[in-house]
Motif scaffolding. Structure first.
Motif, PDB file in Angstrom:
ATOM      1  N   MET A   1       0.839  -1.214  -0.031  1.00  0.00           N
ATOM      2  CA  MET A   1       0.130   0.154   0.035  1.00  0.00           C
ATOM      3  C   MET A   1       0.852   1.168   0.058  1.00  0.00           C
ATOM      4  O   MET A   1       1.785   1.330   0.941  1.00  0.00           O
ATOM      5  N   ASP A   2       0.701   2.110  -0.890  1.00  0.00           N
ATOM      6  CA  ASP A   2       1.655   3.256  -1.054  1.00  0.00           C
ATOM      7  C   ASP A   2       0.738   4.435   0.116  1.00  0.00           C
ATOM      8  O   ASP A   2      -0.156   4.289   0.314  1.00  0.00           O
ATOM      9  N   LYS A   3       1.817   5.423   0.437  1.00  0.00           N
ATOM     10  CA  LYS A   3       1.251   6.197   1.353  1.00  0.00           C
ATOM     11  C   LYS A   3       0.271   7.185   0.425  1.00  0.00           C
ATOM     12  O   LYS A   3       0.412   7.443  -0.650  1.00  0.00           O
ATOM     13  N   LEU A   4      -0.657   7.522   1.263  1.00  0.00           N
ATOM     14  CA  LEU A   4      -1.818   8.106   0.507  1.00  0.00           C
ATOM     15  C   LEU A   4      -1.476   9.666   0.079  1.00  0.00           C
ATOM     16  O   LEU A   4      -0.814  10.374   0.999  1.00  0.00           O
ATOM     17  N   ARG A   5      -1.517   9.938  -1.178  1.00  0.00           N
ATOM     18  CA  ARG A   5      -1.417  11.379  -1.891  1.00  0.00           C
ATOM     19  C   ARG A   5      -2.757  11.875  -2.364  1.00  0.00           C
ATOM     20  O   ARG A   5      -3.403  11.357  -3.115  1.00  0.00           O
ATOM     21  N   ILE A   6      -3.405  12.923  -1.245  1.00  0.00           N
ATOM     22  CA  ILE A   6      -4.932  13.106  -1.515  1.00  0.00           C
ATOM     23  C   ILE A   6      -4.984  14.553  -2.292  1.00  0.00           C
ATOM     24  O   ILE A   6      -4.510  15.569  -1.856  1.00  0.00           O
ATOM     25  N   VAL A   7      -6.015  14.572  -3.194  1.00  0.00           N
ATOM     26  CA  VAL A   7      -6.591  15.780  -3.770  1.00  0.00           C
ATOM     27  C   VAL A   7      -7.826  15.731  -3.069  1.00  0.00           C
ATOM     28  O   VAL A   7      -8.707  14.928  -3.211  1.00  0.00           O
ATOM     29  N   PHE A   8      -8.293  17.087  -2.710  1.00  0.00           N
ATOM     30  CA  PHE A   8      -9.506  17.463  -2.035  1.00  0.00           C
ATOM     31  C   PHE A   8     -10.339  18.366  -2.868  1.00  0.00           C
ATOM     32  O   PHE A   8      -9.602  19.297  -3.122  1.00  0.00           O
ATOM     33  N   MET A   9     -11.602  17.845  -3.185  1.00  0.00           N
ATOM     34  CA  MET A   9     -12.532  19.055  -3.945  1.00  0.00           C
ATOM     35  C   MET A   9     -13.603  19.286  -2.977  1.00  0.00           C
ATOM     36  O   MET A   9     -14.319  18.537  -2.536  1.00  0.00           O
ATOM     37  N   GLY A  10     -13.838  20.583  -2.774  1.00  0.00           N
ATOM     38  CA  GLY A  10     -15.053  20.866  -2.203  1.00  0.00           C
ATOM     39  C   GLY A  10     -15.328  22.590  -1.993  1.00  0.00           C
ATOM     40  O   GLY A  10     -14.459  23.255  -2.609  1.00  0.00           O
ATOM     41  N   THR A  11     -16.319  23.171  -1.782  1.00  0.00           N
ATOM     42  CA  THR A  11     -16.392  24.461  -1.855  1.00  0.00           C
ATOM     43  C   THR A  11     -16.860  25.141  -0.582  1.00  0.00           C
ATOM     44  O   THR A  11     -16.320  26.202  -0.092  1.00  0.00           O
ATOM     45  N   PRO A  12     -17.810  24.801   0.158  1.00  0.00           N
ATOM     46  CA  PRO A  12     -18.531  25.674   0.949  1.00  0.00           C
ATOM     47  C   PRO A  12     -17.805  25.546   2.401  1.00  0.00           C
ATOM     48  O   PRO A  12     -16.933  24.427   2.517  1.00  0.00           O
ATOM     49  N   GLU A  13     -18.383  26.010   3.519  1.00  0.00           N
ATOM     50  CA  GLU A  13     -17.754  26.100   4.833  1.00  0.00           C
ATOM     51  C   GLU A  13     -17.742  24.439   5.426  1.00  0.00           C
ATOM     52  O   GLU A  13     -16.925  23.900   5.903  1.00  0.00           O
ATOM     53  N   PHE A  14     -18.832  23.797   5.059  1.00  0.00           N
ATOM     54  CA  PHE A  14     -19.068  22.391   5.579  1.00  0.00           C
ATOM     55  C   PHE A  14     -17.638  21.600   5.016  1.00  0.00           C
ATOM     56  O   PHE A  14     -17.295  20.728   5.678  1.00  0.00           O
ATOM     57  N   ALA A  15     -17.404  21.885   3.673  1.00  0.00           N
ATOM     58  CA  ALA A  15     -16.067  21.046   3.143  1.00  0.00           C
ATOM     59  C   ALA A  15     -14.877  21.494   4.041  1.00  0.00           C
ATOM     60  O   ALA A  15     -13.835  20.756   4.204  1.00  0.00           O
ATOM     61  N   VAL A  16     -14.681  22.796   4.378  1.00  0.00           N
ATOM     62  CA  VAL A  16     -13.677  23.213   5.120  1.00  0.00           C
ATOM     63  C   VAL A  16     -13.205  22.361   6.336  1.00  0.00           C
ATOM     64  O   VAL A  16     -12.111  21.863   6.627  1.00  0.00           O
ATOM     65  N   GLY A  17     -14.304  22.207   7.096  1.00  0.00           N
ATOM     66  CA  GLY A  17     -14.290  21.391   8.570  1.00  0.00           C
ATOM     67  C   GLY A  17     -13.547  19.864   8.065  1.00  0.00           C
ATOM     68  O   GLY A  17     -12.812  19.581   9.112  1.00  0.00           O
ATOM     69  N   ILE A  18     -13.957  19.227   6.973  1.00  0.00           N
ATOM     70  CA  ILE A  18     -13.732  18.223   6.722  1.00  0.00           C
ATOM     71  C   ILE A  18     -11.996  18.018   6.114  1.00  0.00           C
ATOM     72  O   ILE A  18     -11.149  17.384   6.687  1.00  0.00           O
ATOM     73  N   LEU A  19     -11.729  18.989   5.415  1.00  0.00           N
ATOM     74  CA  LEU A  19     -10.364  19.537   4.993  1.00  0.00           C
ATOM     75  C   LEU A  19      -9.439  19.634   6.204  1.00  0.00           C
ATOM     76  O   LEU A  19      -8.061  19.123   6.152  1.00  0.00           O
ATOM     77  N   ASP A  20      -9.828  20.476   6.904  1.00  0.00           N
ATOM     78  CA  ASP A  20      -8.991  20.738   8.107  1.00  0.00           C
ATOM     79  C   ASP A  20      -8.632  19.579   9.005  1.00  0.00           C
ATOM     80  O   ASP A  20      -7.586  19.332   9.679  1.00  0.00           O
ATOM     81  N   THR A  21      -9.778  18.616   9.122  1.00  0.00           N
ATOM     82  CA  THR A  21      -9.592  17.388   9.974  1.00  0.00           C
ATOM     83  C   THR A  21      -8.568  16.599   9.239  1.00  0.00           C
ATOM     84  O   THR A  21      -7.646  15.975  10.015  1.00  0.00           O
ATOM     85  N   ILE A  22      -8.583  16.455   7.875  1.00  0.00           N
ATOM     86  CA  ILE A  22      -7.661  15.583   7.095  1.00  0.00           C
ATOM     87  C   ILE A  22      -6.471  16.051   7.498  1.00  0.00           C
ATOM     88  O   ILE A  22      -5.471  15.213   7.732  1.00  0.00           O
TER      89      ILE A  22
END
Length: 315
Positions: A1-22
């Motif tokens: 299993m390779d180390k995860l390299r993530i692209v995140f796609m989102g727009t509103p405030e709801f998505a920010v909370g998830i991105l910040d946690t990641i």
């Protein structure tokens, strides 16, 4: 299993909370994709999406494609060398994009799928009087919110909770569920569940002026649920009529009282502190509202400056 390299796609405030946690969980986010800048408000000033603001503050690589099939964008996306994509409140992706990473593309949706697929799942769960909702992670496919489910997490909807309050709780629950999903992917332990389709599935239709307008012939519970399900945004509304004047009024907060009465539906009853509207099985007490050209205020604040006749009604 390779180390995860993530692209995140989102727009509103709801998505920010998830991105910040990641990011706070030390996952590598190699790129962020969000909506293009749009003019907003009376001055039509250019407004950045909440996700763009966050990406800039945290020095993340940012892409804002107008066309997701544009060869130049696809080349840039490929160049990020991601092996996983995470989508939260973005737009429909072409297969060229969602099929690109080695470990696939998963979406976080703010409902217990297959119910409430679509644009406004948090609002509709409350409007329809649900007692519970949740979040679901699932692999993207070529339709909207129909892909194989990875994980879901459930939470009760409190009786007087509004869409804004539920949004904030689901953002936390969603963040935890995304991290749990990432751990499953890292351990190669994902066993997706195909979504079942049947005629009972409820849809989270896009909100518009028509479905935000209050129908005062409905029961007190239905009207109250609509008001809280649309608060604080985009807000339930109705016409308020008195003495040959008519206003388009937004209603943010209400309370139900179930009782028998003989008033015509939509009659407005006011005291010095209260505004009540007669409905089929009682009254809706309006706790906070906004008249055109005025700020949002409590009913008591409004009644300090405005009086209504006993012929006032809502339409």
């Amino acid at each position: 299993m390779d180390k995860l390299r993530i692209v995140f796609m989102g727009t509103p405030e709801f998505a920010v909370g998830i991105l910040d946690t990641i990011i706070k969980n030390n996952y590598e986010v190699v790129g962020v994709i969000t909506a293009t800048d749009k003019p907003a408000g009376r001055g039509q000033k250019i407004k950045y999406s909440a996700v763009k603001e966050y990406a800039l503050e945290n020095n993340l690589t940012l892409l804002q494609p107008t066309n997701l099939k544009d060869p130049a964008f696809l080349e840039e996306l490929k160049g990020l060398n991601a092996n996983l994509q995470i989508i939260v409140a973005f737009r429909m992706l072409p297969k060229l994009v969602w099929d690109m990473p080695k470990y696939g593309t998963f979406n976080l949706h703010a409902s217990l799928l297959p119910n409430y697929r679509g644009a406004a799942p948090i609002n509709w769960a409350i409007i329809n009087g649900e007692s519970k909702t949740g979040v679901t992670t699932f692999y993207i496919d070529d339709k909207i919110d129909t892909g194989a489910m990875i994980l879901s997490a459930e939470t009760p909807i409190h009786p007087d909770e509004n869409a804004g309050q539920l949004h904030d709780r689901l953002m936390i629950l969603g963040s935890e569920t995304v991290i749990d999903t990432l751990k499953l992917i890292e351990k190669e332990e994902v066993s997706p569940t195909i979504q079942e389709d049947n005629s009972e599935i409820k849809t989270a239709y896009k909100l518009d002026k028509d479905n935000c307008k209050i129908d005062w012939s409905k029961s007190g519970a239905e009207i109250h649920n609509q008001i809280r399900g649309l608060s604080p945004y985009p807000v339930a509304w109705c016409y308020f009529k008195d003495n040959n004047q008519e206003w388009n009024v937004k209603i943010y907060e209400s309370k139900i009282s179930i009782e028998n009465h003989t008033y015509p539906l939509g009659s407005v009853l006011t005291t010095k502190k209260e505004i009540k509207v007669a409905v089929s099985n009682g009254f809706i007490q309006i706790l906070s509202l906004q008249f055109p050209g005025k700020k949002k205020m409590t009913a008591t604040e409004l009644l300090n400056g405005m009086t209504f006749s006993d012929k006032a009604l809502v339409l």
